[in-house]
Design a protein around this motif. Structure first.
Motif, PDB file in Angstrom:
ATOM      1  N   GLU A   3      21.610   1.762   0.192  1.00  0.00           N
ATOM      2  CA  GLU A   3      22.725   2.487  -0.419  1.00  0.00           C
ATOM      3  C   GLU A   3      22.223   3.596  -1.330  1.00  0.00           C
ATOM      4  OE1 GLU A   3      25.631  -0.041  -2.261  1.00  0.00           O
ATOM      5  OE2 GLU A   3      25.676  -1.366  -0.517  1.00  0.00           O
ATOM      6  N   ALA A   4      21.167   3.338  -2.097  1.00  0.00           N
ATOM      7  CA  ALA A   4      20.596   4.366  -2.971  1.00  0.00           C
ATOM      8  C   ALA A   4      20.036   5.529  -2.162  1.00  0.00           C
ATOM      9  CB  ALA A   4      19.507   3.761  -3.855  1.00  0.00           C
ATOM     10  N   LEU A   5      19.358   5.223  -1.055  1.00  0.00           N
ATOM     11  CA  LEU A   5      18.826   6.286  -0.203  1.00  0.00           C
ATOM     12  C   LEU A   5      19.953   7.115   0.405  1.00  0.00           C
ATOM     13  CD1 LEU A   5      15.960   4.356   1.577  1.00  0.00           C
ATOM     14  CD2 LEU A   5      15.681   6.318   0.045  1.00  0.00           C
ATOM     15  N   GLU A   6      21.021   6.453   0.831  1.00  0.00           N
ATOM     16  CA  GLU A   6      22.155   7.192   1.382  1.00  0.00           C
ATOM     17  C   GLU A   6      22.782   8.079   0.321  1.00  0.00           C
ATOM     18  OE1 GLU A   6      24.544   4.052   3.002  1.00  0.00           O
ATOM     19  OE2 GLU A   6      23.493   4.135   4.930  1.00  0.00           O
ATOM     20  N   GLY A   7      22.854   7.592  -0.916  1.00  0.00           N
ATOM     21  CA  GLY A   7      23.370   8.406  -2.017  1.00  0.00           C
ATOM     22  C   GLY A   7      22.498   9.613  -2.285  1.00  0.00           C
ATOM     23  N   ALA A   8      21.181   9.438  -2.202  1.00  0.00           N
ATOM     24  CA  ALA A   8      20.258  10.556  -2.406  1.00  0.00           C
ATOM     25  C   ALA A   8      20.441  11.607  -1.326  1.00  0.00           C
ATOM     26  CB  ALA A   8      18.813  10.058  -2.419  1.00  0.00           C
ATOM     27  N   ARG A   9      20.668  11.155  -0.092  1.00  0.00           N
ATOM     28  CA  ARG A   9      20.909  12.107   0.992  1.00  0.00           C
ATOM     29  C   ARG A   9      22.168  12.921   0.730  1.00  0.00           C
ATOM     30  NH1 ARG A   9      20.413   8.979   6.458  1.00  0.00           N
ATOM     31  NH2 ARG A   9      20.908   7.435   4.942  1.00  0.00           N
ATOM     32  N   ARG A  60       1.827   7.144  -6.428  1.00  0.00           N
ATOM     33  CA  ARG A  60       0.711   8.006  -6.835  1.00  0.00           C
ATOM     34  C   ARG A  60       0.979   9.469  -6.501  1.00  0.00           C
ATOM     35  NH1 ARG A  60      -4.975   6.936  -4.169  1.00  0.00           N
ATOM     36  NH2 ARG A  60      -4.422   4.834  -4.829  1.00  0.00           N
ATOM     37  N   TYR A  61       1.581   9.721  -5.338  1.00  0.00           N
ATOM     38  CA  TYR A  61       1.791  11.097  -4.898  1.00  0.00           C
ATOM     39  C   TYR A  61       3.213  11.601  -5.120  1.00  0.00           C
ATOM     40  CZ  TYR A  61      -2.838  10.751  -2.957  1.00  0.00           C
ATOM     41  OH  TYR A  61      -4.194  10.598  -2.812  1.00  0.00           O
ATOM     42  N   GLY A  62       4.038  10.816  -5.787  1.00  0.00           N
ATOM     43  CA  GLY A  62       5.380  11.279  -6.148  1.00  0.00           C
ATOM     44  C   GLY A  62       6.302  11.489  -4.958  1.00  0.00           C
ATOM     45  N   LEU A  63       6.367  10.509  -4.074  1.00  0.00           N
ATOM     46  CA  LEU A  63       7.223  10.601  -2.895  1.00  0.00           C
ATOM     47  C   LEU A  63       8.252   9.470  -2.925  1.00  0.00           C
ATOM     48  CD1 LEU A  63       4.379  11.388  -0.367  1.00  0.00           C
ATOM     49  CD2 LEU A  63       6.083  12.990  -1.227  1.00  0.00           C
ATOM     50  N   PRO A  64       9.324   9.654  -3.691  1.00  0.00           N
ATOM     51  CA  PRO A  64      10.282   8.561  -3.893  1.00  0.00           C
ATOM     52  C   PRO A  64      11.016   8.117  -2.631  1.00  0.00           C
ATOM     53  CG  PRO A  64      11.120  10.595  -4.839  1.00  0.00           C
ATOM     54  CD  PRO A  64       9.706  10.855  -4.412  1.00  0.00           C
ATOM     55  N   GLU A  76       0.839  -1.210   0.000  1.00  0.00           N
ATOM     56  CA  GLU A  76       0.000   0.000   0.000  1.00  0.00           C
ATOM     57  C   GLU A  76       0.869   1.253   0.000  1.00  0.00           C
ATOM     58  OE1 GLU A  76      -3.550   2.117   2.609  1.00  0.00           O
ATOM     59  OE2 GLU A  76      -2.816   0.142   3.200  1.00  0.00           O
ATOM     60  N   LEU A  77       1.916   1.239   0.791  1.00  0.00           N
ATOM     61  CA  LEU A  77       2.820   2.379   0.863  1.00  0.00           C
ATOM     62  C   LEU A  77       3.515   2.609  -0.477  1.00  0.00           C
ATOM     63  CD1 LEU A  77       4.206   4.580   2.504  1.00  0.00           C
ATOM     64  CD2 LEU A  77       5.774   2.855   3.372  1.00  0.00           C
ATOM     65  N   ILE A  78       3.928   1.557  -1.137  1.00  0.00           N
ATOM     66  CA  ILE A  78       4.581   1.694  -2.448  1.00  0.00           C
ATOM     67  C   ILE A  78       3.610   2.282  -3.460  1.00  0.00           C
ATOM     68  CG2 ILE A  78       5.489   0.355  -4.404  1.00  0.00           C
ATOM     69  CD1 ILE A  78       6.882  -1.433  -2.260  1.00  0.00           C
ATOM     70  N   GLU A  79       2.373   1.791  -3.454  1.00  0.00           N
ATOM     71  CA  GLU A  79       1.374   2.311  -4.396  1.00  0.00           C
ATOM     72  C   GLU A  79       1.089   3.784  -4.142  1.00  0.00           C
ATOM     73  OE1 GLU A  79      -2.091   3.666  -6.070  1.00  0.00           O
ATOM     74  OE2 GLU A  79      -2.246   3.075  -3.979  1.00  0.00           O
ATOM     75  N   LEU A  80       0.893   4.157  -2.879  1.00  0.00           N
ATOM     76  CA  LEU A  80       0.577   5.550  -2.549  1.00  0.00           C
ATOM     77  C   LEU A  80       1.753   6.485  -2.803  1.00  0.00           C
ATOM     78  CD1 LEU A  80      -1.458   5.046   0.749  1.00  0.00           C
ATOM     79  CD2 LEU A  80      -2.329   5.847  -1.470  1.00  0.00           C
ATOM     80  N   SER A  81       2.958   6.034  -2.484  1.00  0.00           N
ATOM     81  CA  SER A  81       4.122   6.899  -2.706  1.00  0.00           C
ATOM     82  C   SER A  81       4.339   7.133  -4.194  1.00  0.00           C
ATOM     83  CB  SER A  81       5.375   6.315  -2.046  1.00  0.00           C
ATOM     84  OG  SER A  81       5.704   5.063  -2.610  1.00  0.00           O
TER      85      SER A  81
END
Length: 91
Positions: free
Chosen positions: A68-74, A39-43, A32-37
């Motif tokens: 690792e990808a999230l840490e790179g985004a930060r 839909r609302y553009g919250l990567p 559900e969280l993946i679908e909603l994120s």
């Protein structure tokens, strides 16, 4: 504009179910969280959900790659903020 509070609550719910060893319920919340994120553009929230999905399914390599990808985004965001800070100081 959508409030991100519900996304935080969903993450906590998924982690709570996972902590109680209720992987099926954790998986439902994560999907559900993946679908909603999406839909609302919250990567970022999708990334967090992908990590939990990896834990739920036992695909730890997938969870590690997402972390690792999230840490790179930060790091990227930090670099942009620093650049903007310096640009303001120049004016």
């Amino acid at each position: 504009m959508v409030s991100t509070l519900i996304f935080s609550v969903l993450i906590l719910a998924a982690l709570g179910y996972l902590g109680r060893e209720d992987a099926p319920r954790a998986g439902q919340v994560v999907e559900e969280l993946i679908e909603l994120s999406g839909r609302y553009g919250l990567p970022a929230f999708r990334g967090y959900a992908e990590v939990i999905r990896g834990w739920v399914s036992g695909e730890l390599a997938s969870a590690d790659a997402t972390i690792e990808a999230l840490e790179g985004a930060r790091g990227w965001r930090r670099a942009v903020r620093t650049a903007l800070h310096w640009a303001r100081d120049i004016d």
